[in-house]
Design an enzyme around this catalytic site. Structure first.
Site, PDB file in Angstrom:
ATOM      1  N   HIS A 307      -2.600   6.231  -5.670  1.00  0.00           N
ATOM      2  CA  HIS A 307      -4.009   6.442  -5.375  1.00  0.00           C
ATOM      3  C   HIS A 307      -4.839   5.919  -6.526  1.00  0.00           C
ATOM      4  O   HIS A 307      -4.442   6.059  -7.679  1.00  0.00           O
ATOM      5  CB  HIS A 307      -4.299   7.938  -5.165  1.00  0.00           C
ATOM      6  CG  HIS A 307      -5.574   8.167  -4.446  1.00  0.00           C
ATOM      7  ND1 HIS A 307      -6.779   8.206  -5.103  1.00  0.00           N
ATOM      8  CD2 HIS A 307      -5.845   8.308  -3.131  1.00  0.00           C
ATOM      9  CE1 HIS A 307      -7.735   8.382  -4.205  1.00  0.00           C
ATOM     10  NE2 HIS A 307      -7.200   8.438  -3.015  1.00  0.00           N
ATOM     11  N   ASP A 364      -1.989  10.215   3.156  1.00  0.00           N
ATOM     12  CA  ASP A 364      -1.442   9.538   4.332  1.00  0.00           C
ATOM     13  C   ASP A 364       0.065   9.703   4.477  1.00  0.00           C
ATOM     14  O   ASP A 364       0.637   9.309   5.489  1.00  0.00           O
ATOM     15  CB  ASP A 364      -1.768   8.031   4.267  1.00  0.00           C
ATOM     16  CG  ASP A 364      -3.250   7.769   4.459  1.00  0.00           C
ATOM     17  OD1 ASP A 364      -3.859   8.516   5.240  1.00  0.00           O
ATOM     18  OD2 ASP A 364      -3.775   6.848   3.828  1.00  0.00           O
TER      19      ASP A 364
HETATM   20  N1  CMC Z   1       4.396   1.242  -4.101  1.00  0.00           N
HETATM   21  C1  CMC Z   1       4.894   0.578  -5.165  1.00  0.00           C
HETATM   22  N2  CMC Z   1       4.198   0.279  -6.254  1.00  0.00           N
HETATM   23  C2  CMC Z   1       2.912   0.652  -6.290  1.00  0.00           C
HETATM   24  C3  CMC Z   1       2.308   1.350  -5.229  1.00  0.00           C
HETATM   25  C4  CMC Z   1       3.098   1.646  -4.110  1.00  0.00           C
HETATM   26  N3  CMC Z   1       2.579   2.305  -3.057  1.00  0.00           N
HETATM   27  N4  CMC Z   1       1.014   1.605  -5.514  1.00  0.00           N
HETATM   28  C5  CMC Z   1       0.807   1.078  -6.733  1.00  0.00           C
HETATM   29  N5  CMC Z   1       1.952   0.501  -7.203  1.00  0.00           N
HETATM   30  C6  CMC Z   1       2.131  -0.118  -8.518  1.00  0.00           C
HETATM   31  C7  CMC Z   1       1.494  -1.494  -8.567  1.00  0.00           C
HETATM   32  O1  CMC Z   1       2.423  -2.520  -8.192  1.00  0.00           O
HETATM   33  C8  CMC Z   1       1.083  -1.577 -10.022  1.00  0.00           C
HETATM   34  O2  CMC Z   1       2.258  -1.855 -10.776  1.00  0.00           O
HETATM   35  P1  CMC Z   1       2.161  -2.781 -12.120  1.00  0.00           P
HETATM   36  O3  CMC Z   1       1.358  -1.964 -13.093  1.00  0.00           O
HETATM   37  O4  CMC Z   1       3.565  -3.003 -12.518  1.00  0.00           O
HETATM   38  O5  CMC Z   1       1.452  -4.051 -11.710  1.00  0.00           O
HETATM   39  C9  CMC Z   1       0.679  -0.153 -10.372  1.00  0.00           C
HETATM   40  O6  CMC Z   1       1.417   0.680  -9.484  1.00  0.00           O
HETATM   41  C10 CMC Z   1      -0.829   0.114 -10.205  1.00  0.00           C
HETATM   42  O7  CMC Z   1      -1.174  -0.267  -8.870  1.00  0.00           O
HETATM   43  P2  CMC Z   1      -2.604  -0.845  -8.441  1.00  0.00           P
HETATM   44  O8  CMC Z   1      -2.441  -1.607  -7.175  1.00  0.00           O
HETATM   45  O9  CMC Z   1      -3.241  -1.525  -9.608  1.00  0.00           O
HETATM   46  O10 CMC Z   1      -3.386   0.500  -8.178  1.00  0.00           O
HETATM   47  P3  CMC Z   1      -4.757   0.626  -7.399  1.00  0.00           P
HETATM   48  O11 CMC Z   1      -5.445   1.803  -7.957  1.00  0.00           O
HETATM   49  O12 CMC Z   1      -5.481  -0.676  -7.393  1.00  0.00           O
HETATM   50  O13 CMC Z   1      -4.287   0.893  -5.881  1.00  0.00           O
HETATM   51  C11 CMC Z   1      -3.603   1.933  -3.891  1.00  0.00           C
HETATM   52  C12 CMC Z   1      -4.279   2.127  -5.265  1.00  0.00           C
HETATM   53  C13 CMC Z   1      -3.764   3.236  -3.098  1.00  0.00           C
HETATM   54  C14 CMC Z   1      -4.309   0.807  -3.125  1.00  0.00           C
HETATM   55  C15 CMC Z   1      -2.120   1.599  -4.113  1.00  0.00           C
HETATM   56  O14 CMC Z   1      -1.461   2.651  -4.783  1.00  0.00           O
HETATM   57  C16 CMC Z   1      -1.394   1.274  -2.797  1.00  0.00           C
HETATM   58  O15 CMC Z   1      -1.422   0.123  -2.346  1.00  0.00           O
HETATM   59  N6  CMC Z   1      -0.760   2.309  -2.137  1.00  0.00           N
HETATM   60  C17 CMC Z   1      -0.135   2.085  -0.838  1.00  0.00           C
HETATM   61  C18 CMC Z   1      -1.179   2.143   0.246  1.00  0.00           C
HETATM   62  C19 CMC Z   1      -1.656   3.547   0.513  1.00  0.00           C
HETATM   63  O16 CMC Z   1      -0.876   4.482   0.641  1.00  0.00           O
HETATM   64  N7  CMC Z   1      -2.990   3.700   0.659  1.00  0.00           N
HETATM   65  C20 CMC Z   1      -3.604   4.972   0.967  1.00  0.00           C
HETATM   66  C21 CMC Z   1      -4.398   5.523  -0.170  1.00  0.00           C
HETATM   67  S1  CMC Z   1      -4.909   7.239   0.057  1.00  0.00           S
HETATM   68  C22 CMC Z   1      -5.929   7.284   1.426  1.00  0.00           C
HETATM   69  C23 CMC Z   1      -7.032   6.296   1.461  1.00  0.00           C
HETATM   70  O17 CMC Z   1      -7.616   5.911   0.466  1.00  0.00           O
HETATM   71  O18 CMC Z   1      -7.349   5.892   2.557  1.00  0.00           O
END
Ligand code: CMC
Length: 428
Positions: A307, A364
Site C-alpha cells: 500500500h 483487497d
Molecule cells: N508484490 C511484490 N512486490 C511489490 C508489491 C507487490 N504487491 N507491491 C510493491 N512491491 C515492491 C515493489 O516492486 C518495490 O520494490 P523495489 O523497492 O525493489 O523496487 C517496492 O515494493 C515498493 O513498491 P512501489 O510500487 O514503489 O510502491 P507504491 O507505493 O508505488 O505502490 C501499490 C503501492 C499498492 C500500487 C503496490 O504495492 C501494488 O502494486 N500492490 C498490488 C496491487 C494492489 O493490491 N493494489 C490495491 C491497493 S489497496 C486498495 C486500493 O488502493 O484500491
C-alpha cells in the site's frame, strides 16, 4: 511564532510557511515557491505532495489507523449502517435518529432509474466490463439532470447526492443480470440499502427471494470499510475533475474509471484470479512468492499486497480477514482459496523481501473471498468497491467545491526537443 522551513537554493535562503493538521501532520507550504524562486517541485506519483487540506478522513500509515470524521473504522464497521457512515462522511456528523430517518427515506425513494437509461445500457455488449458500464451510466446521468451542469440553475447538489447514492446500486446490478440472460429487477423500496441491492442482483421472477441477514450484514460491513480513504487515486481524480467545475456525475464517473485500474480498486478482482491460478497450478504458494520477489523480471506482483500509505498493516484488512472467517462459517462455505490466501499471507509475512518493503495484505486481499461467498461474481468486485467508495467521493467533491479550491493543474519539467526549424515533408 509559527514554524517555517528554510530552503536554500543557489546560496539564497527562502522561508516557507509550515502547515500543521489536527493530528500534527506537517507540510511545507510551497504555494509561492515558483513566484519567489523560479523553481517548482517534482514528485512523480505525488508521494510527498499534499494536494489539499481535508477534514473528512484521517489515516496514519505507520500506526495502521483509519478514522472517518474522527470515528475509528473499527467502531463504525461494528456499530453503524453504511448509510449512517455515508451521512457522517458527507455532512461531518453522525445523524440524529430523525436526520437518519429522513436521509434513509430519501435514498430509498430515489432508487428507480429513468427508463431511457436502459436504452443506453442495452447498447452495451453482453460481456462489457461492469466498471466501464457504470462509469458510462453515471456520466450519462448528467444528461438526465441537466441542472447539474447549468451554473445558472439553482443549486441542487443535495438532490444529486441522493440520486447518486440511490441509483448506483440499481445500475450496478444491470450488467450482472444481462450477463446471466435474466431480466433486470426493479428496486424494492421497503428494503434497506444492502438488502435492496441483493434482491436486485439475485431475485428471479420465477421464485421468491429472501435476503439472508448474514449476507446483508457482511455487505454493510464491506461497504463501510471502503467508504473513504482520503486522497487515493480515484478520490484525487474526483476532486481534480470537479475542480474544473465539472458536474458531480462526470466527476464521480471519472473516479469510477480511476478505481477500475488493477493497482487500485481493480486489485480485488486480480486477487481472486491470482488465487484461482495458484490453485489450478497445484497450490504451491512459494512459487508465486518467488515470482513476486522477482517482479522486475517476471512482471508479477502479489495482488492485494502493499500500500502506498500503510507501512505497518491495513486496518481494513484486519477486519476483513476476521469477517471472511465468520461469514464463510455462518454460510457454511468451504472455499479452498481461503486456505491458499492464508498460506500466501503467512509465507509473505515471513519473507525478508516483503518484510523489508513493509508489504502487508491490503483491503483487497480478503474482500473478494467474502464477495465470492455472498455469490457476487468476480467481475463485479470492483463495482462493489465503487458502491462503497461513493459517499467518500461525494464528501470529498463537496468539500473541494465548498472550499472554492482552484482548478487542479500541475506543472512539469519539460525534457523534449528544444526549438527547431520545421522541415517540409518532401525534405524529411
Ligand atoms: N508484490 C511484490 N512486490 C511489490 C508489491 C507487490 N504487491 N507491491 C510493491 N512491491 C515492491 C515493489 O516492486 C518495490 O520494490 P523495489 O523497492 O525493489 O523496487 C517496492 O515494493 C515498493 O513498491 P512501489 O510500487 O514503489 O510502491 P507504491 O507505493 O508505488 O505502490 C501499490 C503501492 C499498492 C500500487 C503496490 O504495492 C501494488 O502494486 N500492490 C498490488 C496491487 C494492489 O493490491 N493494489 C490495491 C491497493 S489497496 C486498495 C486500493 O488502493 O484500491
Amino acid at each position: 511564532m509559527s514554524a517555517t522551513a528554510e530552503l536554500i537554493i543557489e546560496g539564497k535562503s527562502y522561508q516557507l510557511p509550515v502547515v500543521e493538521g489536527t493530528e500534527n501532520e506537517k507540510a511545507i507550504d510551497i504555494n509561492a515557491l515558483r513566484e519567489q524562486t523560479g523553481y517548482i517541485t517534482i514528485d512523480s506519483g505525488y508521494k510527498n505532495t499534499g494536494a489539499t487540506k481535508s477534514a473528512v478522513t484521517f489515516l496514519d500509515g505507520e500506526l495502521g489507523i483509519l478514522r472517518y470524521r474522527g470515528y475509528s473504522i473499527e467502531d463504525l464497521a461494528e456499530k453503524a449502517t453504511f448509510l449512517e457512515v455515508a451521512y457522517l462522511l458527507i455532512y461531518g456528523e453522525l445523524p440524529t435518529a430523525e436526520q437518519y430517518a429522513a436521509w434513509e427515506n430519501s435514498i430509498r425513494t430515489h432508487t428507480l432509474v429513468n427508463e431511457d437509461m436502459r436504452r443506453i445500457f442495452d447498447g452495451f455488449p453482453v460481456n462489457a466490463h461492469p466498471m466501464g458500464v457504470i462509469s458510462s451510466l453515471v456520466s450519462a446521468m448528467s444528461g438526465f439532470y441537466p441542472d447539474s451542469y447549468n451554473e445558472k440553475a439553482p443549486d441542487r447538489t443535495e438532490m444529486h447526492i441522493i440520486r447518486l447514492l440511490a441509483k448506483l446500486p440499481t445500475l450496478a446490478t444491470w450488467s450482472y443480470k444481462k450477463s446471466q440472460g435474466h431480466p433486470i429487477n426493479y428496486p424494492k423500496n421497503d428494503l434497506d440499502y444492502s438488502s435492496n441491492f441483493l434482491q436486485m442482483m439475485f431475485a428471479l421472477p420465477v421464485a421468491n427471494y429472501h435476503v439472508d441477514p448474514v449476507v446483508a450484514n457482511a455487505l454493510n460491513t464491506l461497504l463501510i470499510l471502503h467508504a473513504d480513504h482520503e486522497q487515493n487515486c480515484s478520490t484525487s481524480t474526483v476532486r481534480l475533475v470537479g475542480s474544473s467545475r465539472a458536474n458531480i456525475y462526470s466527476s464521480i464517473s471519472a473516479g469510477i474509471s480511476a478505481l477500475w485500474g488493477p493497482l487500485h480498486g481493480g486489485a480485488n478482482q486480480e486477487v481472486i484470479e491470482m488465487l484461482e491460478d495458484i490453485k489450478a497450478d497445484g497450490g504451491d504458494v512459494s512459487k508465486y512468492i518467488e515470482m513476486a520477489k522477482n517482479a522486475k523480471t517476471t512482471g508479477f506482483r502479489l495482488f492485494g499486497f502493499g500500500h502506498r500509505v500503510y507501512k505497518n498493516f491495513d486496518p481494513r484488512a484486519k477486519i476483513i480477514k476476521k469477517a471472511a472467517d465468520e461469514v464463510l462459517a455462518k454460510l457454511g462455505v468451504n472455499d479452498p482459496i481461503l486456505a491458499i490466501a492464508k498460506g500466501l499471507e503467512e509465507a509473505a509475512l515471513n519473507d525478508e523481501y516483503f518484510v523489508s518493503r513493509k508489504l502487508y495484505p491490503n483491503v483487497d486481499f480478503y474482500s473478494g473471498i467474502i464477495y465470492r461467498a455472498l455469490g457476487i461474481p468476480t467481475n463485479m468486485f470492483t463495482v462493489m468497491f465503487a458502491i462503497g467508495r461513493l459517499p467518500g467521493w461525494i464528501a470529498q467533491w463537496k468539500e473541494m467545491r465548498a472550499g472554492k479550491e482552484p482548478i487542479g493543474r500541475p506543472r512539469q519539467i519539460y525534457t523534449g526537443a528544444t526549438s527547431r526549424d520545421f522541415v517540409s515533408i518532401a525534405d524529411r
